[in-house]
Design a protein around this motif. Structure first.
Motif, short mmCIF file in Angstrom:
data_model
loop_
_atom_site.label_atom_id
_atom_site.label_comp_id
_atom_site.label_asym_id
_atom_site.label_seq_id
_atom_site.Cartn_x
_atom_site.Cartn_y
_atom_site.Cartn_z
N SER A 1 -47.35 54.69 33.16
CA SER A 1 -48.23 54.24 31.61
C SER A 1 -48.20 56.25 32.07
N SER A 2 -48.42 56.58 32.97
CA SER A 2 -48.39 58.13 32.80
C SER A 2 -47.09 59.26 32.94
N CYS A 3 -45.97 58.51 33.01
CA CYS A 3 -44.88 59.06 33.10
C CYS A 3 -44.44 59.64 31.70
N PRO A 4 -44.81 60.33 31.48
CA PRO A 4 -44.31 61.24 29.39
C PRO A 4 -42.46 60.79 29.35
N ILE A 5 -42.58 60.03 28.04
CA ILE A 5 -41.44 60.18 27.10
C ILE A 5 -40.94 61.29 26.82
N VAL A 6 -39.75 61.55 26.35
CA VAL A 6 -39.51 63.04 26.38
C VAL A 6 -38.31 63.04 24.80
N ILE A 7 -38.87 63.48 24.10
CA ILE A 7 -37.70 63.59 22.70
C ILE A 7 -37.48 64.33 22.10
N ASP A 8 -35.62 64.88 21.60
CA ASP A 8 -35.45 65.78 21.25
C ASP A 8 -35.17 65.52 20.14
N ASN A 9 -35.76 65.64 19.36
CA ASN A 9 -35.31 65.45 17.47
C ASN A 9 -34.76 66.47 17.33
N GLY A 10 -33.95 66.52 16.88
CA GLY A 10 -32.93 67.74 16.67
C GLY A 10 -32.35 66.72 15.32
N ALA A 11 -31.64 67.77 14.59
CA ALA A 11 -31.20 67.22 12.80
C ALA A 11 -30.10 66.76 13.06
N SER A 12 -28.98 66.76 14.14
CA SER A 12 -28.17 66.34 14.05
C SER A 12 -28.24 64.71 14.95
N TYR A 13 -28.39 64.96 15.94
CA TYR A 13 -28.59 64.49 17.27
C TYR A 13 -30.17 63.38 18.07
N PHE A 14 -30.48 62.58 17.92
CA PHE A 14 -32.09 61.97 18.94
C PHE A 14 -31.60 61.53 19.98
N ILE B 1 -33.89 60.66 23.75
CA ILE B 1 -35.22 60.25 23.51
C ILE B 1 -34.49 60.36 25.41
N GLY B 2 -35.57 60.06 26.77
CA GLY B 2 -35.29 59.99 27.89
C GLY B 2 -36.90 59.91 28.64
N TRP B 3 -37.17 59.74 29.72
CA TRP B 3 -38.30 59.95 30.72
C TRP B 3 -38.11 61.63 31.24
N ALA B 4 -40.00 61.91 31.19
CA ALA B 4 -39.55 63.02 32.18
C ALA B 4 -39.59 63.44 33.10
N GLY B 5 -38.89 64.44 34.11
CA GLY B 5 -38.14 64.52 35.36
C GLY B 5 -36.58 63.98 35.42
N GLU B 6 -36.21 63.91 34.87
CA GLU B 6 -35.35 63.72 34.63
C GLU B 6 -34.12 64.47 34.15
N THR B 7 -32.87 65.01 34.66
CA THR B 7 -32.07 65.63 34.39
C THR B 7 -30.83 65.28 33.13
N ASP B 8 -31.01 64.29 32.45
CA ASP B 8 -29.74 63.84 31.23
C ASP B 8 -31.48 63.39 30.36
N PRO B 9 -30.49 63.27 28.70
CA PRO B 9 -32.01 61.55 28.74
C PRO B 9 -31.00 60.14 28.43
N ALA C 1 -42.70 67.21 32.73
CA ALA C 1 -42.65 66.68 34.27
C ALA C 1 -44.07 67.91 35.67
N ALA C 2 -44.43 68.64 34.73
CA ALA C 2 -45.26 69.37 35.64
C ALA C 2 -46.58 68.43 35.72
N MET C 3 -47.26 69.62 37.02
CA MET C 3 -48.85 68.99 36.31
C MET C 3 -49.59 68.85 35.93
N HIS C 4 -49.85 70.68 35.20
CA HIS C 4 -50.54 70.67 33.70
C HIS C 4 -50.05 70.29 32.41
N PHE C 5 -49.01 69.65 32.29
CA PHE C 5 -48.81 69.21 31.26
C PHE C 5 -49.85 68.47 30.45
#
Length: 717
Positions: free
Chosen positions: A18-31, A33-41, A686-690
Motif C-alpha cells: 500500500s505504500s507503493c504510489p500510483i503514477v498517473i499522466d493525465n494528458g489531454a490526449s492520452y491517459f 497509469i502505472g506503478w512508481a519505479g517502473e520504466t513504462d506505464p 519512487a524517491a524516499m522523500h516523495f
C-alpha cells in the motif's frame, strides 16, 4: 508512428504494498497509469468517453478510450460523440473524469471499493485552483486515496532528461502538447511558473487543419478521411520547413525538387474487370430480365382486366339510366336528371359515347374517329341557336357550356389541321432535299453549310440589334444605347400611339373609351398584336431544321449558333482509375505544422514557439549574470508535436533571430518526448522523500481545499 493503446487488465495489483504510489499522466490526449519505479506505464488509452445507445435494447453504455469499429455498428452514435474532460489543457468535466479514472483503476487491477495507494497525478502549468481542488475531492472522497501529489508533466520530463544528461540545471522546456504549447524556464532545477508562457495551439490543431485542407482538396473522399487516419498522415508525412516562404515558392514553381517532396496516399481501389462476363452470367441475367418482364406483363394485364370490368359496369349503368329516362313523364324529367347528376339527356348520351370508346380502347379494338363517333353539331349543341329568352336558367348555363365546348372543339380541329399541313410540307421538303442529295451529295452538303452559315449570321445580327440597337462604336461592335433604340417596329408603333394618346388626352377630363375609335386604338396598342412575340422566328426555325439535317449527314458538324444549344459539352462518363483514389500531399506537409510558429494561419492571434521563448525569458523575475546564455544552451523539446522533422533546426533559427549575436543556442529533443513525463513522475514517486511532498487525506479534511492554493511540489529532492 501511430499510438497503440494498452488496456489489458493487470493481475498483480495485490502484490504491490500500500505504500507503493500510483503514477498517473493525465494528458489531454492520452491517459497513462502505472506503478512508481517502473520504466513504462501499465495502461494507456485515449482520454475520451463516449456513451452511445444499443440499437436493439436501447441501453446506454459507456465506452472509455479507443473503441473497436467492428463493435460500434451495434450502437447508435449519432447523438453521443466522443467527449473529453478537458477544456484546452484544464480538467473541467469531472463527471467524465470519473469515468476515465474508474476505467484506469479497473485496468490496473484494483478490485476494492477504495484505492489504498498514494497517487501522483500530473496537471498543466499554473493549473487553476478550482480544477486542482475538484480533482483532490474526486480522489479523496470517491476513491479513498490516502495522499495525493500534483506535478507538472513538462517539469517531470525535464528532470528526467536532466538525470540522463540531456539538459542542465538552468534551461528552457518547450512543451508542444495536444491542445496547448508551453515554454517553462528552469532556474536551479526548479520551474519558474511566473515566467511561463502559453499558446492555445497544439497537435490537435495541426491535425484539424490538415483534415480541413485535405477535405477541401478531395471532397469525394471525406468519408475516408477520419480523424485517426489524418493523425497517422500527420505523424508520417508532415515536417517543419526551415524557411516557410522559400518552401512555398519552391512548390509554386513545381520543379523536380517539389515533386520529390510530394507524398501520395493510395486509397483502397479495385480495378473494374476488363474482360466480358462469362456466358453463364449473361444467360442468368437474361433469364432474370425475362422473369421481371413477364411479371410486369402480368401486372399490366390484371390492371387492364380491372379497368375493363369498371367500364362495363359504368356502361350498363348509363344504358339502364337511359331506359329509365325513356319511361319518365315529361314533367318529371328535370327532377329525375337532378337526382342522377346530369343536366340533360344529351349529357348522358355523351358520357355513354365516351365510356364506349374507352372500353373499346381497353379491349384493344379499333375506335371510330371523332367525326364518326360524335353526333352532328346540330344534335350535339342543341341550345346554341335558341334565343336566351326562351330558355330556363339551367338551360342558359347549359348553353354557355355548349358554346365553350364548341369553340374549344373547333380550335382543336383547326390546330390539328394546321399540324397536318405542316407535316405534309415538311415531308415534301425532306423528299426534295433527299433527291438533291442523291443527285450530287458534295454540292448538296456545301449548299447546306453555306445556308447554315448565312442563317446563323442573320440570327445573331438580329439578336445584337434587338439588344443593343443599330449604333456601333466604329469597330463593328454594338455600343450601349437606350431602350428606345432596342425596340422593333411593332413596339415603336405602340410607343408612338401611347405618346399621341397621352398628348391629345392629357388635359382636362379623361374621356378615353367614349368613342369607338378609342377602342380601335387600344387594339393597336395591345401587346397581343406584336408580331415579334407571336412565336419563333421563321429564320430560327429554318436554322434548326438545317442543323438537324447536317447532324444526320455530316458527322463532323458541330452547331454553335443553334438557338437553345449549350456552350459546354455534357461531361462523359469515364471508368475510375487508380489515380482517382490517390490523396496527394504537397504543400500541406509543412503548411499544417507551421501553425506552431505562426498561429495566425488558423486565426489565433498569439505568439509562436520561437517568440514565446523570448517572452518567457523577459518575464524572469531575477536575471543573474549569464543566466539567459545558460538557459539558451539547454533548450529541451517535449511533447508529441516535437516529433516533426526540422523542429529543432527551426526553433534554433527562430531563437537566434531574437537573441544577441554570438549567443550560444542548443536545442535538444527529449529522449522520448511522449513517455518521459510519466517516467520522470515514476522516478520522482519512487524517491524516499516523495511522502513529504504529498497532500494527505487527513490534511484535506482538516485544512480544506483552500490549503491547496499554497501547495507547491519541489522537484529537486
Amino acid at each position: 508512428m501511430p499510438f497503440i493503446s494498452q488496456i489489458q487488465r493487470q493481475t498483480d495489483y495485490s502484490s504491490f504494498p500500500s505504500s507503493c504510489p500510483i503514477v498517473i499522466d493525465n494528458g489531454a490526449s492520452y491517459f497513462r497509469i502505472g506503478w512508481a519505479g517502473e520504466t513504462d506505464p501499465r495502461v494507456m488509452f485515449r482520454n475520451i468517453v463516449q456513451r452511445p445507445r444499443h440499437k436493439t435494447t436501447g441501453e446506454t453504455v459507456t465506452i472509455v478510450g479507443d473503441h473497436d469499429p467492428a463493435l460500434m455498428k451495434y450502437f447508435d452514435c449519432t447523438r453521443s460523440g466522443p467527449r473529453s474532460a478537458f477544456d484546452s489543457n484544464v480538467v473541467y468535466q469531472f463527471e467524465i473524469m470519473e469515468y476515465i479514472l474508474d476505467f484506469g483503476f479497473d485496468r490496473l487491477g484494483a478490485d476494492r471499493s477504495q484505492v489504498d495507494h498514494p497517487v501522483l497525478i500530473t496537471e498543466c502549468p499554473s493549473n487553476p485552483i478550482q480544477s486542482r481542488s475538484k480533482m483532490a475531492e474526486l480522489l479523496f472522497e470517491s476513491y479513498g486515496v490516502p495522499s495525493v501529489a500534483f506535478g507538472v508533466d513538462a517539469a517531470f520530463s525535464y528532470k528526467y532528461n536532466q538525470q540522463l544528461g540531456f539538459c542542465d540545471n538552468d534551461g528552457l522546456a518547450i512543451c508542444s502538447g495536444f491542445t496547448t504549447s508551453h515554454v517553462i524556464p528552469f532556474v536551479d532545477g526548479e520551474p519558474v511558473y511566473e515566467a511561463c508562457c502559453r499558446t492555445n495551439v497544439g497537435g490537435y490543431h495541426v491535425t484539424d487543419y490538415l483534415k480541413q485542407l485535405v477535405s477541401l482538396k478531395y471532397p469525394h473522399h471525406m468519408s475516408r478521411l477520419t480523424w485517426e487516419k489524418v493523425e497517422d498522415l500527420k505523424m508520417e508525412h508532415c515536417y517543419i520547413a526551415s524557411d516557410y516562404a522559400s518552401e512555398v515558392r519552391l512548390f509554386q514553381k513545381g520543379d523536380k525538387e517539389a515533386e520529390e517532396k510530394t507524398r501520395c496516399w493510395q486509397l483502397p481501389w479495385t480495378p473494374s474487370p476488363a474482360e466480358e462476363p462469362p456466358s453463364e452470367e449473361i444467360a442468368r441475367k437474361a433469364a432474370l430480365k425475362e422473369k421481371q418482364s413477364q411479371r410486369l406483363r402480368e401486372m399490366a394485364e390484371a390492371k387492364r382486366s380491372s379497368r375493363i370490368n369498371e367500364l362495363e359496369n359504368e356502361l350498363k349503368g348509363l344504358e339502364f339510366l337511359l331506359q329509365q329516362l325513356n319511361h319518365v313523364e315529361e314533367n318529371d324529367i328535370p327532377s329525375f336528371l337532378a337526382e342522377s347528376g346530369y343536366v340533360s339527356k344529351q349529357g348522358i348520351e355523351s358520357s355513354l359515347v365516351k365510356v364506349t370508346q374507352s372500353l373499346r380502347k381497353a379491349k384493344r379494338e379499333e375506335v371510330e374517329s371523332e367525326e364518326k363517333a360524335d353526333p352532328s353539331t346540330a344534335e350535339k349543341y342543341t341550345l346554341i341557336n335558341i334565343p336566351d329568352n326562351m330558355l330556363t336558367p339551367e338551360q342558359l348555363k347549359e348553353k354557355r357550356k355548349q358554346l365553350f365546348l364548341k369553340t374549344t372543339s373547333e380550335g382543336r380541329q383547326r390546330a390539328k389541321q394546321k399540324r397536318f399541313e405542316e407535316e405534309l410540307e415538311r415531308e415534301k421538303l425532306n423528299k426534295q432535299d433527299e433527291e438533291k442529295r442523291l443527285e450530287n451529295p458534295e454540292l448538296y452538303l456545301e449548299e447546306l453549310r453555306t445556308k447554315h452559315r448565312e442563317l446563323s449570321e442573320k440570327v445573331e445580327q438580329r439578336k445584337r440589334l434587338k439588344t443593343n440597337g443599330g449604333h456601333t462604336n466604329g469597330n463593328n461592335v454594338s455600343g450601349g444605347v437606350g431602350r428606345g433604340e432596342r425596340l422593333n417596329a411593332a413596339q415603336k408603333e405602340r410607343m408612338r400611339l401611347l405618346t399621341t394618346a397621352a398628348f391629345d388626352r392629357g388635359k382636362g377630363e379623361d374621356t378615353f373609351g367614349i368613342k369607338d375609335e378609342d377602342w380601335q386604338l387600344y387594339k393597336l396598342m395591345s401587346k397581343d398584336n406584336d408580331d415579334d412575340e407571336e412565336g419563333p422566328d421563321e429564320d430560327e426555325a429554318e436554322l434548326a431544321r438545317i442543323s438537324s439535317r447536317l447532324r444526320e449527314i455530316d458527322p463532323a458538324f458541330v452547331s454553335k449558333s443553334e438557338p437553345g444549344s449549350s456552350a459546354s459539352e455534357i461531361p462523359r462518363f469515364r471508368p475510375l482509375t487508380k489515380e482517382d483514389f490517390q490523396v496527394i500531399l504537397g504543400v500541406e506537409r509543412f503548411r499544417c505544422p507551421e501553425i506552431l510558429f505562426n498561429p495566425n494561419l488558423i486565426g489565433v492571434d498569439q505568439a509562436g514557439l520561437d517568440e514565446m521563448t523570448g517572452v518567457s525569458m523577459r518575464r524572469l523575475p531575477s536575471k543573474g549574470e549569464g543566466l539567459e546564455e545558460r538557459m539558451t544552451k539547454s533548450i529541451l523539446l517535449i511533447g508529441g508535436s516535437c516529433h516533426f522533422p526540422g523542429m529543432a533546426e527551426r526553433l534554433e533559427a527562430g531563437i537566434r533571430m531574437i537573441r544577441p549575436c554570438g549567443t550560444p543556442i542548443q536545442v535538444i529533443q527529449a529522449s522520448d518526448p511522449i513517455f518521459d513525463a510519466w517516467r520522470g513522475a515514476s522516478a520522482y514517486a519512487a524517491a524516499m522523500h516523495f511522502p513529504q511532498q504529498t497532500f494527505s487525506r487527513m490534511d484535506y479534511f482538516e485544512k480544506g481545499e483552500d490549503w491547496l492554493r499554497r501547495y507547491q511540489l519541489k522537484y529537486t529532492l
